[in-house]
Enzyme design. Structure first.
Site, short mmCIF file in Angstrom:
data_model
loop_
_atom_site.label_atom_id
_atom_site.label_comp_id
_atom_site.label_asym_id
_atom_site.label_seq_id
_atom_site.Cartn_x
_atom_site.Cartn_y
_atom_site.Cartn_z
N PHE A 125 0.86 -1.19 0.00
CA PHE A 125 0.00 0.00 0.00
C PHE A 125 0.89 1.23 0.00
CE2 PHE A 125 -2.50 3.41 1.87
CZ PHE A 125 -3.65 3.34 1.10
N ASP A 210 9.05 2.60 1.80
CA ASP A 210 7.85 3.33 2.23
C ASP A 210 7.70 3.09 3.73
OD1 ASP A 210 5.34 4.18 2.97
OD2 ASP A 210 4.34 3.43 1.16
N LYS A 239 2.24 9.69 8.48
CA LYS A 239 1.47 9.24 9.65
C LYS A 239 2.01 9.80 10.98
CE LYS A 239 -1.22 5.49 7.84
NZ LYS A 239 -0.83 4.88 6.58
C1 LIG Z 1 -1.09 5.22 5.13
C2 LIG Z 1 -0.05 4.82 4.15
C3 LIG Z 1 0.17 5.55 2.96
C4 LIG Z 1 -0.72 6.69 2.54
O1 LIG Z 1 -0.60 7.77 3.39
P1 LIG Z 1 -1.69 8.97 3.28
O2 LIG Z 1 -1.21 9.96 4.29
O3 LIG Z 1 -3.02 8.38 3.57
O4 LIG Z 1 -1.61 9.49 1.88
C5 LIG Z 1 1.21 5.16 2.15
N1 LIG Z 1 2.01 4.12 2.46
C6 LIG Z 1 1.83 3.40 3.58
C7 LIG Z 1 2.75 2.27 3.88
C8 LIG Z 1 0.79 3.71 4.45
O5 LIG Z 1 0.59 2.97 5.56
#
Ligand SMILES: *Cc1c(COP(=O)(O)O)cnc(C)c1O
Length: 388
Positions: A125, A210, A239
């Site tokens: 994700f 990420d 986050k």
């Molecule tokens: C939550 C998340 C995102 C997206 O972040 P947003 O602030 O919602 O755009 C991207 N990568 C990972 C691994 C995430 O957990």
């Protein structure tokens, strides 16, 4: 509001530490932290002080000028990591968008138009913009949004042979979460990460981590890559970085940063003084040894409690998995597919928690959660399991 969410029927109005109260005054233990965001809990006094002090000074100047909080925060992140350069934006998706654009631009300008392929992994994700959702490995999030951006290939996660077979000179980047979060709390195998690092070096591709969810102390180190012992070329985080104030960052090396030049990428709000002043306090607090020690101690407490629960409900939940305070609890048998029902039952018992797909419960409490809140949350979780 546009019907892309299905919010809970309870509306929270106040939070303090790891407790939340709704409109009716009902109290909840917070094992969700706003999806791994409120890293220092609710209404943290240091964050409130930093926010209000900055609010009385300067809110916004745009990137036509820089500002002191942004410079301070950039330096702090550089001191904490492999990185030499920082790009600020407002969300995890935007940080990944910047990372993928950096990789594409580096490929194009330094190697030629052929070097544009991004390799990513199933169940990954990376955000909800069209580019990041296309790089992500969950087809349910791209269905209906076609045509999708090209030059993206998805491979099985933790399969080094598949990665090796897919690598060639057209690959500009390999992107992975050190521990897949939304995909179900699935850790990357350290040998797989080391192998990916070596392949990226061999083929001049960028390794992008990420760490939007795993960063900022979530796994018990400041960044999860420290535990694996493999540094990326680019790291994205968000986050927990702002502890509840929207901010994200892309970190990279001097050499990679040169792929961007003046005007090649940007953001109106990125690096605004308010967000950076709050994040500066968040990063300072999280990087203290006491905070990271609390993450590991509360993680041990949760893992023990959840393991005991899995023994008492062996037909419903499996043993927990994860790292630090990013914990998944797989559902078993007839409970598979029912994570939403368990989360709703937990809410009835005064516990806010999350799911990671339909088959896994997810816990991402504040890094500062206390032993009593953890114990109380575990009691409420057991009541929820009994009630479903
Ligand atoms: C939550 C998340 C995102 C997206 O972040 P947003 O602030 O919602 O755009 C991207 N990568 C990972 C691994 C995430 O957990």
């Amino acid at each position: 509001m546009v019907p892309n969410y299905q919010p809970a029927q309870r509306i929270p109005v106040r939070g303090l530490g790891s407790r939340i109260w709704d409109q009716d005054g009902r109290e909840y233990v917070d094992f969700a932290a706003g999806i791994a965001v409120t890293a220092l809990g609710h209404a943290n006094p240091r964050m409130v002080a930093a926010l209000t002090e900055q609010a009385n000074r300067l809110w916004h100047v745009s990137n036509v000028m820089t500002n002191e909080p942004a410079l301070r925060l950039a330096q702090r992140l550089i001191d904490l990591s492999f990185a030499d350069k920082v790009f600020f934006c407002n969300s995890g998706g935007e940080a990944n968008e910047a990372a993928f654009k950096l990789a594409r631009r580096r490929g194009n300008t330094q190697f030629g138009a052929h070097k544009n392929v991004i390799l990513s992994f199933e169940h990954a994700f990376h955000g909800r913009t069209l580019f990041t959702v296309s790089v992500g490995g969950q087809p349910k999030y791209t269905q209906g949004f076609e045509p999708l951006p090209g030059g993206i290939r998805h491979l099985p996660f933790n399969d080094l042979a598949a990665l090796k077979a897919a690598m060639n000179d057209t690959v500009c980047a390999v992107v992975m979460e050190p521990l897949q979060g939304e995909g179900g709390i699935l850790p990357a195998d350290p040998d797989f990460v080391r192998g990916a690092r070596a392949l990226c070096d061999q083929y001049d591709a960028l390794l992008i981590f990420d760490e939007v969810q795993t960063g900022n102390g979530r796994t018990g180190r400041y960044f999860a890559y420290e535990q694996i012992g493999v540094a990326p070329d680019v790291l994205t985080t968000a986050k927990g970085l702002g502890g509840g104030f929207p901010i994200a960052a892309m970190l990279t090396t001097d050499a990679c940063a040169q792929a961007f030049s003046v005007g090649s990428h940007g953001s109106t709000y990125g690096g605004n003084p308010l967000a950076c002043a709050v994040a500066d306090v968040v990063v300072e607090q999280i990087s203290k040894p006491e905070t990271l020690e609390n993450v590991r101690a509360r993680a041990d407490q949760l893992m023990q409690g959840l393991t005991a629960l899995s023994h008492r409900y062996p037909d419903r939940i499996a043993a927990p998995r994860g790292q630090g305070l990013l914990i998944g609890i797989p559902l078993l048998g007839s409970w598979q597919g029912k994570a939403g029902a368990v989360v709703a039952a937990a809410m009835d018992q005064g516990l806010w928690m999350l799911l990671a797909g339909p088959d896994v419960l997810r816990l991402t409490p504040a890094l500062t959660i206390g032993a009593e809140d953890v114990a109380e949350g575990l009691l409420r979780l057991e009541r929820a399991l009994a009630a479903v």
